[in-house]
Write a protein that holds these residues in place. Structure first.
Motif, PDB file in Angstrom:
ATOM      1  N   ASN A 116     -31.860  14.265  11.773  1.00  0.00           N
ATOM      2  CA  ASN A 116     -31.814  12.806  11.934  1.00  0.00           C
ATOM      3  C   ASN A 116     -30.522  12.372  12.624  1.00  0.00           C
ATOM      4  O   ASN A 116     -30.519  11.436  13.431  1.00  0.00           O
ATOM      5  CB  ASN A 116     -31.932  12.132  10.565  1.00  0.00           C
ATOM      6  N   ASN A 119     -30.703  13.299  16.306  1.00  0.00           N
ATOM      7  CA  ASN A 119     -31.707  12.522  17.032  1.00  0.00           C
ATOM      8  C   ASN A 119     -31.150  11.204  17.536  1.00  0.00           C
ATOM      9  O   ASN A 119     -31.815  10.484  18.266  1.00  0.00           O
ATOM     10  CB  ASN A 119     -32.914  12.257  16.126  1.00  0.00           C
ATOM     11  N   LYS A 120     -29.929  10.886  17.117  1.00  0.00           N
ATOM     12  CA  LYS A 120     -29.291   9.656  17.587  1.00  0.00           C
ATOM     13  C   LYS A 120     -28.481   9.947  18.851  1.00  0.00           C
ATOM     14  O   LYS A 120     -28.231  11.091  19.194  1.00  0.00           O
ATOM     15  CB  LYS A 120     -28.372   9.098  16.491  1.00  0.00           C
ATOM     16  N   MET A 205     -39.038  14.962  15.373  1.00  0.00           N
ATOM     17  CA  MET A 205     -38.519  13.590  15.476  1.00  0.00           C
ATOM     18  C   MET A 205     -38.526  13.089  16.909  1.00  0.00           C
ATOM     19  O   MET A 205     -38.737  11.894  17.161  1.00  0.00           O
ATOM     20  CB  MET A 205     -37.099  13.539  14.914  1.00  0.00           C
ATOM     21  N   GLN A 206     -38.295  13.973  17.854  1.00  0.00           N
ATOM     22  CA  GLN A 206     -38.243  13.546  19.250  1.00  0.00           C
ATOM     23  C   GLN A 206     -39.617  13.212  19.814  1.00  0.00           C
ATOM     24  O   GLN A 206     -39.713  12.709  20.933  1.00  0.00           O
ATOM     25  CB  GLN A 206     -37.571  14.640  20.083  1.00  0.00           C
ATOM     26  N   ILE A 208     -41.629  11.173  18.186  1.00  0.00           N
ATOM     27  CA  ILE A 208     -41.987   9.852  17.664  1.00  0.00           C
ATOM     28  C   ILE A 208     -41.700   8.791  18.722  1.00  0.00           C
ATOM     29  O   ILE A 208     -40.569   8.709  19.224  1.00  0.00           O
ATOM     30  CB  ILE A 208     -41.179   9.538  16.376  1.00  0.00           C
ATOM     31  N   GLN A 210     -40.442   5.583  20.443  1.00  0.00           N
ATOM     32  CA  GLN A 210     -39.363   4.673  20.075  1.00  0.00           C
ATOM     33  C   GLN A 210     -39.903   3.314  19.654  1.00  0.00           C
ATOM     34  O   GLN A 210     -39.280   2.596  18.859  1.00  0.00           O
ATOM     35  CB  GLN A 210     -38.402   4.517  21.268  1.00  0.00           C
ATOM     36  N   HIS A 213     -40.076   2.727  15.852  1.00  0.00           N
ATOM     37  CA  HIS A 213     -38.809   2.342  15.222  1.00  0.00           C
ATOM     38  C   HIS A 213     -38.480   0.881  15.544  1.00  0.00           C
ATOM     39  O   HIS A 213     -38.009   0.125  14.674  1.00  0.00           O
ATOM     40  CB  HIS A 213     -37.678   3.256  15.700  1.00  0.00           C
ATOM     41  N   ARG A 226     -36.801   2.843   7.586  1.00  0.00           N
ATOM     42  CA  ARG A 226     -37.398   3.408   8.816  1.00  0.00           C
ATOM     43  C   ARG A 226     -37.545   4.921   8.684  1.00  0.00           C
ATOM     44  O   ARG A 226     -38.534   5.501   9.125  1.00  0.00           O
ATOM     45  CB  ARG A 226     -36.531   3.049  10.021  1.00  0.00           C
ATOM     46  N   PHE A 227     -36.531   5.563   8.078  1.00  0.00           N
ATOM     47  CA  PHE A 227     -36.603   7.015   7.917  1.00  0.00           C
ATOM     48  C   PHE A 227     -37.750   7.395   6.985  1.00  0.00           C
ATOM     49  O   PHE A 227     -38.515   8.322   7.257  1.00  0.00           O
ATOM     50  CB  PHE A 227     -35.276   7.536   7.363  1.00  0.00           C
ATOM     51  N   THR A 231     -40.251   7.879  10.084  1.00  0.00           N
ATOM     52  CA  THR A 231     -39.902   9.234  10.508  1.00  0.00           C
ATOM     53  C   THR A 231     -40.612  10.309   9.683  1.00  0.00           C
ATOM     54  O   THR A 231     -41.274  11.196  10.240  1.00  0.00           O
ATOM     55  CB  THR A 231     -38.374   9.431  10.404  1.00  0.00           C
ATOM     56  N   ILE A 235     -43.393  13.309  10.937  1.00  0.00           N
ATOM     57  CA  ILE A 235     -43.001  14.717  11.098  1.00  0.00           C
ATOM     58  C   ILE A 235     -43.485  15.564   9.920  1.00  0.00           C
ATOM     59  O   ILE A 235     -42.918  16.618   9.634  1.00  0.00           O
ATOM     60  CB  ILE A 235     -41.475  14.867  11.248  1.00  0.00           C
TER      61      ILE A 235
END
Length: 319
Positions: A116, A119-120, A205-206, A208, A210, A213, A226-227, A231, A235
């Motif tokens: 996580n 992923n930012k 995660m990549q 998902i 955007q 979110h 959100r997580f 997320t 996943i």
């Protein structure tokens, strides 16, 4: 008055018998081609994997000892009854489940946190990913050397740091203390294997969009919501895969235990794989060791069946 001709009679499809036969031969060749492609690989796997498994299952029903070569006798379920009537085996079985469960909790939790974070949008994200993946590619032998040095009770930097910082005046001997040795090995195992799970989770995660979110943010969801609600559900296949590989890897992890403690001290880190090895090569009881191996194999099969039923079955079912 009817006339007789030598020309073939076509059916409703307009094909003559010769063309129909050629079409059937072509279909048979197309159906046979995949078998010919995968056949050699399947045969090799059957020989390399299947034969040892079948041989171990067969040996588990024998009273087979290396001290009595050539005098194996049929024992039926005797080895299994002896195992499940042995308190030591039941203790080791329970410890194996604790070991695998602890590894799952630590590695999955850290893996989610790392994935996580990565992923930012971070500076030097590529360098951070490369650095984090290093423990995974370090050979287990080198991992054992590194951590035996780090945990050395006299000259190890961890105990030295604890003493110099005043946290502990007399730090324990981590790998010789029955209270701490198993949690320490769980953390060392997490150090090596968490990056593998983090890579799988990050890949999930990549995928998902955007927009999901952004829609949650518009609805007022905070980062944790959100997580949890965006997320994690997206996943769940990656989580299931990490769960499977972590549990199966922990149960089968022989090197990670043997190179540190060999099942000690006082059996505090004995798991099924080390018990099977010890039974076979120190007690020379191959029948009982094979029975332990079959128990491990059955546990692996149950995990695999659950994975394919829950994850792969869900892929083919209604969403």
């Amino acid at each position: 008055m009817s006339t007789v001709t030598d020309s073939p009679v076509a059916d409703r499809s307009g094909l003559t018998p010769e063309l129909q036969a050629a079409r059937r031969r072509k279909v048979r060749r197309q159906r046979l081609a995949p078998v010919l492609y995968i056949g050699p690989a399947f045969l090799a796997i059957a020989v390399i994997i299947g034969y040892p498994v079948v041989n171990a299952i067969g040996t588990s029903f024998l009273d087979a000892s290396l001290l009595r070569p050539g005098q194996d006798t049929f024992a039926g379920l005797g080895n299994y009854l002896a195992l499940f009537g042995d308190p030591e085996f039941l203790t080791v079985l329970g410890r194996t489940l604790i070991w695998a469960s602890s590894a799952l909790v630590v590695q999955l939790g850290l893996g989610l946190l790392i994935a996580n974070t990565l992923n930012k949008k971070l500076r030097a994200r590529g360098a951070i990913r490369t650095t984090l993946i290093i423990p995974w590619i370090v050979p287990t032998v080198l991992v054992a050397l590194i951590w035996r040095f780090m945990l050395d009770p006299v000259s190890g930097p961890i105990n030295e740091l604890l003493r110099s910082s005043g946290l502990l005046d007399n730090p324990p001997i981590w790998l010789a203390d029955t209270r701490f040795v198993l949690p320490v090995l769980v953390l060392i195992s997490a150090w090596k294997w968490t990056p593998f799970g983090a890579v799988i989770l990050l890949a999930g995660m990549q995928q998902i969009p955007q927009e999901q979110h952004e829609a949650a943010m518009v609805d007022g969801a905070n980062a944790w919501q959100r997580f949890r609600n965006v997320t994690v559900p997206a996943i769940r296949t990656s989580i299931a895969l990490v769960t499977l590989t972590t549990i199966s890897g922990a149960i089968n992890n022989f090197n990670g235990i043997w190179m540190f403690t060999r099942g000690g001290p006082a059996g505090a880190t004995e798991i099924l794989t080390t018990l099977a090895y010890r039974t076979a090569f120190t007690q020379f009881d191959f029948g009982k060791a094979s029975a332990i191996s079959v128990v491990i194999f059955a546990m692996m099969m149950m995990i695999a069946v659950v994975y394919f039923y829950v994850v792969e079955g869900r892929k083919g079912g209604p969403r």
